[in-house]
Structures are given as C-alpha cells and as structure tokens.
Design a protein around this motif. Sequence first.
Motif, PDB file in Angstrom:
ATOM      1  N   SER A   1       0.814  -1.257   0.030  1.00  0.00           N
ATOM      2  CA  SER A   1       0.090   0.052  -0.196  1.00  0.00           C
ATOM      3  C   SER A   1       1.082   1.404  -0.008  1.00  0.00           C
ATOM      4  O   SER A   1       2.154   1.320   0.382  1.00  0.00           O
ATOM      5  N   VAL A   2       0.226   2.300  -0.476  1.00  0.00           N
ATOM      6  CA  VAL A   2       1.013   3.587  -0.487  1.00  0.00           C
ATOM      7  C   VAL A   2       0.190   4.552   0.038  1.00  0.00           C
ATOM      8  O   VAL A   2      -1.194   4.879  -0.278  1.00  0.00           O
ATOM      9  N   LEU A   3       0.635   5.464   1.098  1.00  0.00           N
ATOM     10  CA  LEU A   3      -0.151   6.540   1.743  1.00  0.00           C
ATOM     11  C   LEU A   3       0.756   7.742   1.713  1.00  0.00           C
ATOM     12  O   LEU A   3       1.968   7.886   1.486  1.00  0.00           O
ATOM     13  N   TRP A   4       0.032   8.920   1.929  1.00  0.00           N
ATOM     14  CA  TRP A   4       0.817  10.189   2.191  1.00  0.00           C
ATOM     15  C   TRP A   4       0.404  10.542   3.743  1.00  0.00           C
ATOM     16  O   TRP A   4      -0.773  10.488   3.941  1.00  0.00           O
ATOM     17  N   ALA A   5       1.039  11.474   4.265  1.00  0.00           N
ATOM     18  CA  ALA A   5       0.642  12.193   5.641  1.00  0.00           C
ATOM     19  C   ALA A   5       0.028  13.448   5.046  1.00  0.00           C
ATOM     20  O   ALA A   5       0.390  14.106   4.106  1.00  0.00           O
TER      21      ALA A   5
END
Length: 523
Positions: A461-465
């Motif tokens: 998975s890929v997220l951003w803050a």
Amino acid sequence: MKKITAVVKALFVLLVFSCSSDPVEKEVKVSSIVINGDNVVGAESKQLSVTVSPSSATNKEVTWNVSDKNIAVITETGLLTGLKNGSVKVTATAKDGSGVISEKNYTVSGIKDPVVLVESISINNVSITDGKPVQLTAGVLPATATNKELVWTVSNDAIATISAEGIITPKINGTIIVTATAKDGSGKSGQLQLVISGVTIVYQTTVRGESILLWQRNNGGWGKAVADLNLYNTQQTAAQITTALNSKNLTDTTIDNGHVVTELRWLLADYKTTQNPNYLAAAEKAIDWLFAAQYANGGWPQYYPDKSGYRHQITYNDNAIANVMNLMWDITKSKNNLDLVNEKYKEKAQTAFNKGIEVILKTQITYKGKKTVWCAQHDEVTLLPALARAYELPSFSGSESVGIVRVLMLVEQPSAEVKQAIKDAIDWFNGAKLFDIATKKISDASQPSGQDLVVVASPGSVLWARFYDLENNQPFFCGRDGVAKKTLAEIENERRVGYAWYGNWPSTLIDKDYPSWKAKNGL
C-alpha cells in the motif's frame, strides 16, 4: 476544518461540483481576423463585424479602435460613426492575447452638417413600490446632439429586465443599477440606482433553495451555522428560521468546508429547474462576495470580512481556494450552470483566476533549492507558511496541495513557470510516498471516544501524511498542545481519531491527471 466525517462530506461536495478539476483541452488561439463588408461609412452609423479564423478559436472577441477620433468614433461592439468627411483606419485586435490584428481603411462621406456627439445622459429618478413595470426616460445633452438614441441595460436581470424602449419590468424586490448608453459612439452613459419593492409574483421553490436563501448573510456569503451542507435539503424549523433571520448581519462568512461555493452552485442548479429569480440573484450576490473577498495579491482569506485570529490567512486548507478557483474558471467558460449568471462576471472572473494563479506560484514552498508543494495556509503579507489552529503547524501539505496542482493544470497555454510548478509538485508527491502501511479504526473502550485509530502494516500500500515538517520533510502529527510528534500514537485520542492524518490524495493526480496533462501540452 472539521472532523473526519465532515472532511468526507466536504470531499463529496468537491467531487460533485468541481467538475473542472480535470485538465481541459488546449485553448485554440486566433490566427487571423478579417473585417467584413465594404469600406465606406455615411451619415448613418455602420455596424462592423469580423470573421475570425480558425472557426474553432476559443475566444473570438475583438477590441475596436480608430486612428483619428476627429473623423470617426467606434464603440466597443464595433459601431462605427462618422463625424466628418475624410479617411480613417479601423483596427480590430484579438482579445485572446494572440496579438493578431486586422486593419481596414474607411472613407467617411456624405456628412453635410457637423456631427454633434452626446456629452451627458441623466436618467429621470423614479422608484417602484408596487412591483409594476415603469417607463424610464433620460435627458440627453447637448440638445443639439445628432443621435439621441440610447441602449438600456440593468445590472442584474434576475431582479428586473428592461426593454429597448426603457420599460423596466420587475421580477423580484431588490436594488439594481440602470444604465442608458448613447448609440452615437461617444461612449457616454448615465446611471440610476433603482429600488424595487411591491413585487408579489409567486415562483416555484425548492426546499434546498429556500434553506440556502434563509441562511445567506446580507453581505452575500454564508457562515457555518449549517455545518453539514446536506442539511439544506431539510425544511428549516421555526427556531432555525428565527436564528437565521437574526444572524443576517453577521460577518462570519467563509469559504471553509465548501461554503459559499457550494451554496451558490446549488442555487444555480435550483434556478435552472425552477426559473426562480431569487435563486439567481442570491447566487450572483455570492459571486460578488467572492470578488470582494479576494486579496490584491490574488489569495482569499478563510473568512471575510471577519479576519480575526488565523481567518485572515490565504487558505488552501480543505480545498477552500481550489473550490473558488474552479468556480472562477467555470464562470469564464460558462460551464456547470455558470452560463446562467450575468455576462459581466466573465471578465472579472478571468482577472480573479489569473491573480489566483499568480499567488499560487508565489506561495509554492522552496526546499533545498527546489520548489515543492504548499502549506494549508500562508500569511497574506509575507506569503510564508503559517500556523492555523494549534495542531495545524506550518508544513508541507500532502492533501491540499493536490487541489492546487489541479487548478494549475487548468491554465491554458501554460507558461514555463506554471509547467515547472506542476512538475516540481509531482516530484515532491512521489518523494513523499509512505509505503506498506495503512490506518485502521478499532473499538477501544479505554479511550475517551470509545475507539482508536492505529497504523498497521499493509504490504504494497501507498499513503501520504497530511503534514510534513518544513525542516526535514518528514511526516508529523500534532495534538492540541501544538507540539509536533513523530508518530500518530503520540497525540491524544480526540485528535488521533478526529482528523485525517493519512490519505491517498495524490494517487489519481500522479497516475492519471498528470500524464493526461503532459500529453495535452505536448510534454
């Protein structure tokens, strides 16, 4: 700036109404202009026209000029009036910035007596108290003016219309400006502020439209009294009606959480189905509020005119300015029901949009010599990243910056500066990815809220803050104590579960929008 549930609703509104967030096709510039017809003008004025190529040109409007105003004059619509016999050159210049012009020499002949142009126009003062049509008249000076014909217009045809003969027909109660303009090419005009009352026509209504009208402040905007925008769809209670009427003069009007932009878009949608002029008039009043609220440098504060606390800052938070910029774009292109508003707004919206692009470019944060993204809010004077609430520290925004980039992608024939700003932002997004984690909400009776939000492993998975610190470009989290923490677990439960700290906001921008934008711009 609400809790997660409110953020979700605001994002839903944005998705529904910001259709223009997708990159648009290139503007087609004018390549040639031909002034039509013969080259003779007599004692009667001559209406000029042009043929613009290509036929697909986005903006076919031109600016008219004459070489000698002692020989002839021309209006902005191309009405050429000879003043005395002679020769004059007429120039038509494309308004789209292409620089294309067309010139044509005209012979003025057949004028036996000197033409006397209008010098002043005064509209006789009247008022409408019974809601009925009234014939307006105007005095034209000098009395010897050769052509005393007038063109009548009103500032807001949602309130009243006016005939070619000056008969004004009210639609709703309100105040408008009536203008009478000379047809002789002198450019002279006269104005009258006209107060209309006594209109009793009953128009079709909607629950939503009436609720929005009820809560609109006298300055044209809306506050947060109706925090959940969907509640406009419910019949307002007696208590709510009383509260709304008593708050008409408040100045807590804001573009935060989708306000103003959403209300006026909904009003236009309801006007389209009901033809209720009250909805159109209220929407245009809201547009006027947006124009008034914009700073000279192009930014918009979160609130206007109340700028107490952090309300004065240029606010990208929760896509506030992005929503406004998309609206301005729609006005210039007559899209998404903005074709329903007065034509006069087009030029003002184009100016506001251009100024908005300027401040977006100026507020893009530089980190280690390279442009990156934006903070959720910037100081309106220094343009530097600024503090809002205690837990909203100056930072790189992983969320709001997405909407800003999409606004930049709207620019037609983008300059090298705009292209570079978009590329730099995409580079930052790619470098700010957080891999192999996800967030999970769990029940936890030991917590004050009865639940918790935790970060868990999630391979692939890929997220951003939401926030990255300005010193090291690393994610941080902050509670109401105003102290940045490195992990979500370190802040209090109320803030941990009540704010969108992680998200996949840039994913579609990177994967779809950016490649499409590059292809359309030959990059």
